[in-house]
Design a protein around this motif. Structure first.
Motif, PDB file in Angstrom:
ATOM      1  N   ARG A  47       0.849  -1.187   0.000  1.00 49.06           N
ATOM      2  CA  ARG A  47       0.000   0.000   0.000  1.00 49.06           C
ATOM      3  C   ARG A  47       0.886   1.239   0.000  1.00 49.06           C
ATOM      4  N   ILE A  48       0.582   2.178  -0.880  1.00 52.48           N
ATOM      5  CA  ILE A  48       1.384   3.399  -0.987  1.00 52.48           C
ATOM      6  C   ILE A  48       0.623   4.555  -0.361  1.00 52.48           C
ATOM      7  N   SER A  49       1.234   5.128   0.668  1.00 53.03           N
ATOM      8  CA  SER A  49       0.614   6.252   1.364  1.00 53.03           C
ATOM      9  C   SER A  49       1.501   7.479   1.259  1.00 53.03           C
ATOM     10  N   ILE A  50       1.017   8.571   1.811  1.00 55.34           N
ATOM     11  CA  ILE A  50       1.781   9.807   1.835  1.00 55.34           C
ATOM     12  C   ILE A  50       1.686  10.399   3.231  1.00 55.34           C
ATOM     13  N   SER A  51       2.795  10.915   3.715  1.00 58.29           N
ATOM     14  CA  SER A  51       2.801  11.549   5.026  1.00 58.29           C
ATOM     15  C   SER A  51       2.109  12.898   4.955  1.00 58.29           C
ATOM     16  N   ALA A  52       1.279  13.186   5.936  1.00 54.12           N
ATOM     17  CA  ALA A  52       0.637  14.497   6.005  1.00 54.12           C
ATOM     18  C   ALA A  52       1.685  15.598   6.125  1.00 54.12           C
ATOM     19  N   GLY A  54      -4.370  10.201  -5.810  1.00 57.26           N
ATOM     20  CA  GLY A  54      -4.520   8.769  -6.034  1.00 57.26           C
ATOM     21  C   GLY A  54      -3.807   7.866  -5.046  1.00 57.26           C
ATOM     22  N   PHE A  55      -3.282   8.425  -3.947  1.00 55.54           N
ATOM     23  CA  PHE A  55      -2.625   7.585  -2.945  1.00 55.54           C
ATOM     24  C   PHE A  55      -3.640   6.664  -2.276  1.00 55.54           C
ATOM     25  N   THR A  77       5.527   4.803   2.433  1.00 60.10           N
ATOM     26  CA  THR A  77       5.009   6.147   2.677  1.00 60.10           C
ATOM     27  C   THR A  77       5.931   7.195   2.079  1.00 60.10           C
ATOM     28  N   LEU A  78       5.384   8.015   1.195  1.00 67.63           N
ATOM     29  CA  LEU A  78       6.126   9.137   0.635  1.00 67.63           C
ATOM     30  C   LEU A  78       6.195  10.244   1.693  1.00 67.63           C
ATOM     31  N   LYS A  99       1.138  13.325  -8.414  1.00 71.10           N
ATOM     32  CA  LYS A  99       0.655  12.296  -9.344  1.00 71.10           C
ATOM     33  C   LYS A  99       1.826  11.650 -10.089  1.00 71.10           C
ATOM     34  N   GLU A 100       2.790  12.464 -10.506  1.00 71.14           N
ATOM     35  CA  GLU A 100       3.958  11.932 -11.212  1.00 71.14           C
ATOM     36  C   GLU A 100       4.788  11.024 -10.302  1.00 71.14           C
ATOM     37  N   ILE A 101       4.990  11.450  -9.057  1.00 70.10           N
ATOM     38  CA  ILE A 101       5.780  10.639  -8.115  1.00 70.10           C
ATOM     39  C   ILE A 101       5.059   9.335  -7.816  1.00 70.10           C
ATOM     40  N   LEU A 102       3.758   9.401  -7.639  1.00 75.45           N
ATOM     41  CA  LEU A 102       2.987   8.189  -7.355  1.00 75.45           C
ATOM     42  C   LEU A 102       3.062   7.214  -8.527  1.00 75.45           C
ATOM     43  N   ALA A 103       2.970   7.719  -9.749  1.00 75.12           N
ATOM     44  CA  ALA A 103       3.091   6.858 -10.928  1.00 75.12           C
ATOM     45  C   ALA A 103       4.464   6.178 -10.959  1.00 75.12           C
TER      46      ALA A 103
END
Length: 264
Positions: A2-7, A26-27, A229-230, A249-253
């Motif tokens: 699962r790919i998440s992102i830090s607040a 899209g995370f 987690t990004l 979006k680019e980093i997530l891709a």
């Protein structure tokens, strides 16, 4: 995986806005950093409201003193209670700083025998984060900076790990061997992903010196199936919500492409 992102990546925005942007990018979910917005509010209510916008995969315990949250130990315990109440599976925290003379916190940490039982209540995975080397003389101001000693501590006390790429890379740019030592311990439950270079942490991928694409390819070839987690510095982005959103979006891709399982 699962790919998440830090607040914390979107720290310049109020939390509801940050959550909405992460959803639009899209995370899969968020790592919620307990920050100043959690002072003098009903923390549980705010967490539940945010979780309606975007799933929360993990909570990062406060790393600054916050009104009403008490000591590092008190704030960690409160985060775990909130996580259990809100159905969040993981809480991450920083180790004590010897440079900051956090001796009471240090003694408490070594008194624990089983973190998952004594702190997590066998409901919430409790993870410790490896910390960075900083300053002119490349000093790590936190305990357990040696990878092998960190792993031994995790194993002896049933504590999981949030592996931070930029923190490990600040001490050794080719950090992949250390990652495998940690991975083979079976302790990693979360990975903080960002670049490092020239004394600066949490850079955009490609803005530093770390072999991040190779790291992601190694990650793809393991059986790792937990959270990635990004975690970027908000100063990495130019001003403008639209530009930030397109960058995310680019980093997530890129993350999805480099970690996707290939079929023969």
């Amino acid at each position: 995986m699962r790919i998440s992102i830090s607040a914390g990546t979107l720290f310049t925005f109020p939390l509801p806005k940050a959550f909405a942007m992460a959803r639009e990018a899209g995370f899969d979910g968020m790592e919620l950093v307990i920050n100043q917005e959690f002072q003098k509010v009903n923390a549980r209510r705010l967490v539940k409201e945010l979780a309606q916008i975007m799933p929360i995969f993990s909570i990062h315990a406060p790393f600054l003193q916050l009104d009403g949250w008490g000591s590092p130990v008190d704030s960690l315990k409160r985060c775990v209670e909130i996580a259990a109440d809100c159905g969040i599976g993981l809480v991450n925290f920083h180790p004590p700083s010897w440079l900051g003379l956090e001796f009471a916190y240090w003694r408490w940490l070594y008194r624990m025998q089983d973190f998952q039982k004594e702190i997590g209540g066998n409901q919430v995975a409790v993870t410790l984060e490896n910390m960075p080397w900083t300053g002119k003389y490349r000093i790590n101001g936190y305990i357990l900076s040696d990878t092998q000693k960190l792993i031994e501590f995790l194993q002896e006390r049933n504590l999981y790990l949030t592996f931070d790429c930029t923190h490990m890379g600040s001490g050794r740019a080719n950090f992949i061997n250390d990652f495998y030592l940690c991975y083979n311990s079976g302790r990693i439950r979360n990975i903080h992903f960002s670049d490092y270079g020239h004394g600066r942490q949490h850079l955009l991928p490609g803005h530093g010196i770390l072999p991040l694409t190779r790291f992601l390819n190694h990650l793809r070839n393991t059986a790792y199936n937990d959270i990635l987690t990004l975690e970027l510095s908000p100063h990495e982005f130019p001003k403008g919500e639209g530009i930030i959103l397109e960058s995310l979006k680019e980093i997530l891709a890129y993350l999805r492409q480099e970690t996707a399982k290939t079929t023969p």
